[in-house]
Write a protein that holds these residues in place. Sequence first.
Motif, PDB file in Angstrom:
ATOM      1  N   LEU A 247       0.338  12.285 -23.239  1.00  0.00           N
ATOM      2  CA  LEU A 247       0.103  12.993 -21.976  1.00  0.00           C
ATOM      3  C   LEU A 247      -1.156  13.862 -22.068  1.00  0.00           C
ATOM      4  O   LEU A 247      -1.272  14.693 -22.960  1.00  0.00           O
ATOM      5  N   ARG A 248      -2.112  13.633 -21.167  1.00  0.00           N
ATOM      6  CA  ARG A 248      -3.325  14.466 -21.149  1.00  0.00           C
ATOM      7  C   ARG A 248      -3.947  14.411 -19.761  1.00  0.00           C
ATOM      8  O   ARG A 248      -3.819  13.416 -19.048  1.00  0.00           O
ATOM      9  N   PHE A 249      -4.611  15.513 -19.414  1.00  0.00           N
ATOM     10  CA  PHE A 249      -5.276  15.555 -18.101  1.00  0.00           C
ATOM     11  C   PHE A 249      -6.600  14.819 -18.201  1.00  0.00           C
ATOM     12  O   PHE A 249      -7.400  15.073 -19.088  1.00  0.00           O
ATOM     13  N   ASP A 250      -6.797  13.896 -17.312  1.00  0.00           N
ATOM     14  CA  ASP A 250      -8.023  13.096 -17.312  1.00  0.00           C
ATOM     15  C   ASP A 250      -8.987  13.683 -16.272  1.00  0.00           C
ATOM     16  O   ASP A 250      -8.769  13.545 -15.066  1.00  0.00           O
ATOM     17  N   GLU A 251     -10.031  14.356 -16.766  1.00  0.00           N
ATOM     18  CA  GLU A 251     -10.974  15.028 -15.862  1.00  0.00           C
ATOM     19  C   GLU A 251     -11.636  14.027 -14.914  1.00  0.00           C
ATOM     20  O   GLU A 251     -11.906  14.351 -13.757  1.00  0.00           O
ATOM     21  N   ALA A 252     -11.878  12.833 -15.411  1.00  0.00           N
ATOM     22  CA  ALA A 252     -12.614  11.848 -14.606  1.00  0.00           C
ATOM     23  C   ALA A 252     -11.819  11.457 -13.363  1.00  0.00           C
ATOM     24  O   ALA A 252     -12.393  11.283 -12.284  1.00  0.00           O
ATOM     25  N   THR A 253     -10.494  11.316 -13.511  1.00  0.00           N
ATOM     26  CA  THR A 253      -9.688  10.863 -12.372  1.00  0.00           C
ATOM     27  C   THR A 253      -8.922  12.008 -11.718  1.00  0.00           C
ATOM     28  O   THR A 253      -8.309  11.829 -10.664  1.00  0.00           O
ATOM     29  N   SER A 254      -8.886  13.170 -12.366  1.00  0.00           N
ATOM     30  CA  SER A 254      -8.061  14.303 -11.916  1.00  0.00           C
ATOM     31  C   SER A 254      -6.568  13.966 -11.900  1.00  0.00           C
ATOM     32  O   SER A 254      -5.819  14.515 -11.096  1.00  0.00           O
ATOM     33  N   HIS A 255      -6.158  13.056 -12.769  1.00  0.00           N
ATOM     34  CA  HIS A 255      -4.735  12.731 -12.890  1.00  0.00           C
ATOM     35  C   HIS A 255      -4.264  13.001 -14.310  1.00  0.00           C
ATOM     36  O   HIS A 255      -5.062  12.955 -15.246  1.00  0.00           O
ATOM     37  N   TRP A 256      -2.966  13.252 -14.424  1.00  0.00           N
ATOM     38  CA  TRP A 256      -2.362  13.320 -15.756  1.00  0.00           C
ATOM     39  C   TRP A 256      -2.115  11.897 -16.225  1.00  0.00           C
ATOM     40  O   TRP A 256      -1.403  11.137 -15.559  1.00  0.00           O
ATOM     41  N   HIS A 257      -2.689  11.568 -17.371  1.00  0.00           N
ATOM     42  CA  HIS A 257      -2.471  10.250 -17.955  1.00  0.00           C
ATOM     43  C   HIS A 257      -1.184  10.315 -18.784  1.00  0.00           C
ATOM     44  O   HIS A 257      -0.985  11.259 -19.535  1.00  0.00           O
TER      45      HIS A 257
END
Length: 311
Positions: A247-257
């Motif tokens: 689980l990590r925040f993806d800055e590029a998509t603004s979604h939690w992966h």
Amino acid sequence: EDAGRLGAFQARIDAEQKIEPNDWMPEAYRRTLIRQIAQHAHSEIVGMLPEGNWITRAPSLRRKAALLAKVQDEGGHGLYLYAAAETLGVARETLVEQLLSGGAKYSSIFNYPTLTWADIGAIGWLVDGAAIMNQIPLCRCSYGPYARAMIRVCKEESFHQRQGYEIMTVLARGTTAQRAMAQDALDRWWWPCLMMFGPPDGESQHSDASTRWKIKRFSNDELRQKFVDATVPQGHYLGLSFPDPALRFDEATSHWHYGAIDWDEFRAVLRGDGPCNRDRLAARNRAHENGAWVREAALAFAEKRRRKAAA
Ligand code: ACO
């Protein structure tokens, strides 16, 4: 003639007009709605069981009153959903029979056990949170009776979600043992909640038709992602962690992966081999048998009134 009718039907859907019970509709549309609404109704009814387990063990009178009201709400949701299904020409008795005999599906999530009081918090926060994410778009579903039933259901679900999150808040700010209970509940409920949204889009056999008919407004994976995005910050606010190392925040998509879901577990639960499938079905059958006298009394009363009115 059928092609003309189908074209006119789809044009009404595309124009966002509601389809009502007496309107012409393709058989496949009717069948898919009966399938989904019945599964949804069964989920509400079976969903009363895991939480019903804790009514006698709620930690205070106030908690007991809220939980009792919540479980009653679920029963009410089941009843209006059965009523919505009946408008499509299927008898409620038939649907109930399918549930009791084990021939019907209901949400996978209700086949997991409620081991501690924290599970009641986690169910409200996560299970009802997931249910709302899926059900808010259903308020705009093309079939009128289902869409209208969803409006009240969603209002009540929002209250359920709040009461669950409040329980989690109290536990998370409590003693070390209480915090551990809250964390353990999150650890056990997180992955099954992600499975509630159904198989990945590529394997969802009903999605194409249901999207075309505007029964579904978002895909399974889209709603799952919305749920993860909404819920992860709520968990972090409580100081809890999620049982997913990926689980990590993806800055590029603004979604939690998030990491890979164990679809073998999901399939096992759907086959009837989840932790509580057998218990749930047995409890539901017992409740139905124990309620036989109520149904008999109601029928006898109705018959008496009918005879009086005829006399
Ligand atoms: N648990 C059990 N069965 C599931 C689940 C689940 N979490 N997710 C999908 N399935 C089943 C589908 O019912 C379908 O089975 P079927 O062909 O035997 O009917 C099969 O898996 C394939 O899935 P999809 O093609 O993706 O099915 P669908 O388009 O119907 O999407 C979904 C599934 C999203 C659950 C949809 O039916 C829906 O929105 N239902 C209404 C909401 C609902 O039932 N919520 C219940 C839980 S919330 C609550 O009660 C508090």
